[in-house]
Structures are given as structure tokens and as C-alpha cells.
Scaffold this motif. Structure first.
Motif, mmCIF file in Angstrom:
data_model
loop_
_atom_site.group_PDB
_atom_site.id
_atom_site.type_symbol
_atom_site.label_atom_id
_atom_site.label_comp_id
_atom_site.label_asym_id
_atom_site.label_seq_id
_atom_site.Cartn_x
_atom_site.Cartn_y
_atom_site.Cartn_z
ATOM 1 N N TYR A 185 0.840 -1.205 0.000
ATOM 2 C CA TYR A 185 0.000 0.000 0.000
ATOM 3 C C TYR A 185 0.878 1.259 0.000
ATOM 4 N N ILE A 186 1.908 1.257 0.830
ATOM 5 C CA ILE A 186 2.812 2.404 0.917
ATOM 6 C C ILE A 186 3.528 2.613 -0.409
ATOM 7 N N ILE A 187 3.975 1.521 -1.010
ATOM 8 C CA ILE A 187 4.668 1.615 -2.302
ATOM 9 C C ILE A 187 3.729 2.173 -3.356
ATOM 10 N N GLU A 188 2.508 1.673 -3.387
ATOM 11 C CA GLU A 188 1.521 2.141 -4.359
ATOM 12 C C GLU A 188 1.279 3.641 -4.208
ATOM 13 N N LYS A 189 1.079 4.087 -2.974
ATOM 14 C CA LYS A 189 0.802 5.501 -2.718
ATOM 15 C C LYS A 189 2.003 6.388 -3.001
ATOM 16 N N PHE A 210 12.381 -0.514 -2.967
ATOM 17 C CA PHE A 210 13.166 -1.353 -2.066
ATOM 18 C C PHE A 210 14.655 -1.019 -2.125
ATOM 19 N N LYS A 211 15.140 -0.618 -3.282
ATOM 20 C CA LYS A 211 16.537 -0.190 -3.392
ATOM 21 C C LYS A 211 16.752 1.076 -2.568
ATOM 22 N N LYS A 212 15.831 2.042 -2.693
ATOM 23 C CA LYS A 212 15.937 3.275 -1.920
ATOM 24 C C LYS A 212 15.815 2.991 -0.429
ATOM 25 N N ARG A 235 17.874 6.270 0.848
ATOM 26 C CA ARG A 235 18.139 7.460 0.056
ATOM 27 C C ARG A 235 16.885 7.992 -0.652
ATOM 28 N N PHE A 236 15.792 8.076 0.092
ATOM 29 C CA PHE A 236 14.599 8.705 -0.446
ATOM 30 C C PHE A 236 14.821 10.210 -0.509
ATOM 31 N N THR A 237 14.225 10.840 -1.501
ATOM 32 C CA THR A 237 14.296 12.295 -1.587
ATOM 33 C C THR A 237 13.377 12.889 -0.522
#
Length: 111
Positions: free
Chosen positions: A28-32, A41-43, A48-50
Motif C-alpha cells: 500500500y505504501i509503495i503504491e501511494k 526497495f533499493k531506496k 536514500r529517499f528524496t
């Protein structure tokens, strides 16, 4: 300003734990977030999320939080005091049961 930057760094460094402890499913979080699953998943692994991505994630997992002004908070407290005086309260155990049911409904909707 330093406190805000330190908080951002703390969130960035602990994002995996924050998401793990969230009541929402990762899908759900990924979708949103609008980020493709492998990239997400790499981030997450590299932390390293913006700032913009973290903001979207935060709004997804904590939608009830608002940027209320001091006046809005005080007004809300006054209304709450009036409700208590008028006997407009909810039993704690009823409240907990309602919240659990709501979380279950949210969880079922995301499946």
C-alpha cells in the motif's frame, strides 16, 4: 532550522523501522508513493529517499497528522472540554474496539 534538518536525517536513517512499525502494508505504501517496487526497495535499503518522497510516505502512513496552528489546537481543546462537560464521552474499551475494527477494515481494504 538545525532541528528540522536533524529530524529529517533521523527519519531518513530510520525509515525502514518506521515503515516496519506502520499499520499499513508495504504494498500500500509503495503504491501511494508512486515509486516502482524495485526502486522503492533499493531506496529503502540504501536509505536514500528524496525529501519529496519521504513527505509522500509520511502523509501515507500518518494521514491523521495536520499542521495545526496554536489557535486551532486551543480551539480543539476547548471543544473537547465542552464535550466532556456535556457528557459526550466514549468509554475507553469501546474506543479501543472501534479503532481495532477500523484498522482491520483498513487492512482488509489494502489486501
Amino acid at each position: 532550522m538545525i532541528a528540522e534538518i536533524e529530524k529529517y536525517i533521523e527519519i531518513q536513517n530510520n525509515i525502514d523501522e518506521i515503515l516496519k512499525n506502520s499499520p499499513f502494508k508495504m504494498s500500500y505504501i509503495i503504491e501511494k508513493s508512486g515509486i516502482k517496487k524495485p526502486t522503492f526497495f533499493k531506496k529503502l535499503k540504501e536509505k536514500r529517499f528524496t525529501p519529496e518522497e519521504l513527505l509522500i510516505i509520511s502523509k501515507t502512513i500518518e494521514p491523521q497528522l495536520k499542521n495545526e496552528t496554536k489557535e486551532e489546537i486551543l480551539e480543539s481543546l476547548k471543544r473537547a472540554e465542552e464535550e466532556i462537560k456535556n457528557g459526550e464521552t466514549t468509554d475507553f474499551y469501546d474506543f479501543v474496539a472501534e479503532r481495532r475494527e477500523k484498522l482491520k477494515t483498513l487492512g482488509d481494504a489494502k489486501s
